[in-house]
Scaffold this motif. Structure first.
Motif, PDB file in Angstrom:
ATOM      1  N   ASP A 177      61.338   2.816  -6.124  1.00 10.12           N
ATOM      2  CA  ASP A 177      60.972   2.011  -4.963  1.00 10.12           C
ATOM      3  C   ASP A 177      62.218   1.425  -4.295  1.00 10.12           C
ATOM      4  O   ASP A 177      62.350   1.460  -3.074  1.00 10.12           O
ATOM      5  CB  ASP A 177      60.001   0.897  -5.395  1.00 10.12           C
ATOM      6  N   VAL A 178      63.134   0.906  -5.081  1.00  8.87           N
ATOM      7  CA  VAL A 178      64.372   0.329  -4.553  1.00  8.87           C
ATOM      8  C   VAL A 178      65.174   1.382  -3.786  1.00  8.87           C
ATOM      9  O   VAL A 178      65.739   1.096  -2.724  1.00  8.87           O
ATOM     10  CB  VAL A 178      65.234  -0.265  -5.697  1.00  8.87           C
ATOM     11  N   TYR A 179      65.197   2.609  -4.294  1.00  9.14           N
ATOM     12  CA  TYR A 179      65.977   3.688  -3.668  1.00  9.14           C
ATOM     13  C   TYR A 179      65.160   4.504  -2.666  1.00  9.14           C
ATOM     14  O   TYR A 179      65.619   5.525  -2.174  1.00  9.14           O
ATOM     15  CB  TYR A 179      66.576   4.599  -4.746  1.00  9.14           C
ATOM     16  N   ARG A 180      63.945   4.071  -2.389  1.00  4.83           N
ATOM     17  CA  ARG A 180      63.040   4.750  -1.457  1.00  4.83           C
ATOM     18  C   ARG A 180      62.810   6.215  -1.849  1.00  4.83           C
ATOM     19  O   ARG A 180      62.739   7.099  -0.999  1.00  4.83           O
ATOM     20  CB  ARG A 180      63.544   4.644  -0.020  1.00  4.83           C
ATOM     21  N   ALA A 181      62.719   6.442  -3.138  1.00  4.04           N
ATOM     22  CA  ALA A 181      62.410   7.781  -3.646  1.00  4.04           C
ATOM     23  C   ALA A 181      60.891   7.926  -3.691  1.00  4.04           C
ATOM     24  O   ALA A 181      60.178   6.984  -4.036  1.00  4.04           O
ATOM     25  CB  ALA A 181      63.002   7.977  -5.036  1.00  4.04           C
ATOM     26  N   ARG A 182      60.412   9.107  -3.312  1.00  2.00           N
ATOM     27  CA  ARG A 182      58.971   9.381  -3.327  1.00  2.00           C
ATOM     28  C   ARG A 182      58.604  10.132  -4.594  1.00  2.00           C
ATOM     29  O   ARG A 182      59.347  11.014  -5.026  1.00  2.00           O
ATOM     30  CB  ARG A 182      58.582  10.284  -2.140  1.00  2.00           C
ATOM     31  N   VAL A 183      57.449   9.804  -5.142  1.00  2.00           N
ATOM     32  CA  VAL A 183      56.913  10.572  -6.259  1.00  2.00           C
ATOM     33  C   VAL A 183      56.273  11.818  -5.664  1.00  2.00           C
ATOM     34  O   VAL A 183      55.362  11.719  -4.852  1.00  2.00           O
ATOM     35  CB  VAL A 183      55.873   9.764  -7.055  1.00  2.00           C
ATOM     36  N   VAL A 184      56.772  12.998  -6.045  1.00  4.17           N
ATOM     37  CA  VAL A 184      56.199  14.243  -5.528  1.00  4.17           C
ATOM     38  C   VAL A 184      55.422  14.997  -6.600  1.00  4.17           C
ATOM     39  O   VAL A 184      54.718  15.955  -6.298  1.00  4.17           O
ATOM     40  CB  VAL A 184      57.269  15.159  -4.865  1.00  4.17           C
ATOM     41  N   ASP A 185      55.543  14.555  -7.853  1.00  5.66           N
ATOM     42  CA  ASP A 185      54.752  15.120  -8.941  1.00  5.66           C
ATOM     43  C   ASP A 185      54.712  14.087 -10.055  1.00  5.66           C
ATOM     44  O   ASP A 185      55.712  13.405 -10.307  1.00  5.66           O
ATOM     45  CB  ASP A 185      55.371  16.429  -9.449  1.00  5.66           C
ATOM     46  N   ALA A 186      53.570  13.984 -10.705  1.00  7.91           N
ATOM     47  CA  ALA A 186      53.453  13.030 -11.811  1.00  7.91           C
ATOM     48  C   ALA A 186      52.520  13.580 -12.869  1.00  7.91           C
ATOM     49  O   ALA A 186      51.521  14.226 -12.558  1.00  7.91           O
ATOM     50  CB  ALA A 186      52.922  11.694 -11.293  1.00  7.91           C
ATOM     51  N   THR A 187      52.903  13.349 -14.112  1.00  9.16           N
ATOM     52  CA  THR A 187      52.028  13.618 -15.251  1.00  9.16           C
ATOM     53  C   THR A 187      51.958  12.314 -16.035  1.00  9.16           C
ATOM     54  O   THR A 187      52.589  11.320 -15.659  1.00  9.16           O
ATOM     55  CB  THR A 187      52.578  14.752 -16.154  1.00  9.16           C
ATOM     56  N   THR A 188      51.250  12.329 -17.138  1.00  6.65           N
ATOM     57  CA  THR A 188      51.176  11.098 -17.947  1.00  6.65           C
ATOM     58  C   THR A 188      52.494  10.803 -18.656  1.00  6.65           C
ATOM     59  O   THR A 188      52.687   9.690 -19.140  1.00  6.65           O
ATOM     60  CB  THR A 188      50.039  11.211 -18.983  1.00  6.65           C
TER      61      THR A 188
END
Length: 171
Positions: free
Chosen positions: A116-127
């Motif tokens: 969030d601080v670096y404005r990075a987007r989550v483009v894939d997530a697993t557990t």
């Protein structure tokens, strides 16, 4: 007698070339054959009819060596134009990175907070992991990757630098 080693400076070059097989190999060969290092290399088609490509090259060299590199690039037959964006004035440089991080528990929360601080987007997530997409200058991406090492860095893929001059002039 003390011989002073010439100071190396980082430069970003924009090279317009005919979009033909082998041109990238010829340019890379020009650099490697003379012992010049390419720090970043990106290529894309830039014409409507796909006949011209733009190659963005980041290299570090002394002023004399850089002058020689540009002159040699200019002499290659399919090269239309070489512009040293660094010397030409203000320009914008950006890079994109995909950063895979393992994350469970507190490490997961910290990875998301840093993203969030670096404005990075989550483009894939697993557990158990994330893939973040982060764009910006090389220093920003380097720092983001360094911080992700502390929370569980798995893998990094980077595009290399793309650059364009500011203002109304084209390279």
């Amino acid at each position: 007698m003390h011989i002073r080693e010439e100071q190396r400076e980082r430069h970003t070059l924009a090279v317009l070339v005919d979009n033909e097989p082998g041109i990238l190999a010829r340019i890379a060969g020009l650099f490697s054959g003379r012992g010049y290092n390419i720090e970043s290399l990106t290529v894309t088609d830039v014409s409507e009819d796909e006949s011209v490509s733009r190659i963005t090259i980041v290299t570090s060299a002394s002023p004399a060596t850089l002058e020689q590199v540009i002159a040699q690039l200019d002499r290659l037959v399919p090269v239309h134009k070489v512009v040293d964006l660094t010397a030409a004035g203000p320009h914008v440089e950006r890079e994109l990175a995909l950063v895979k991080v393992k994350g469970t528990g507190d490490h997961r929360i910290e990875a998301l907070r840093l993203a969030d601080v670096y404005r990075a987007r989550v483009v894939d997530a697993t557990t158990t992991s994330f893939v973040f997409e982060v764009t910006g200058g090389t220093d920003k991406i380097d720092k983001f990757v360094e911080l992700m090492r502390e929370v569980g860095l798995i893998e990094v893929a980077r595009t290399g630098i793309v650059a364009i001059a500011r203002g109304t002039e084209a390279a």
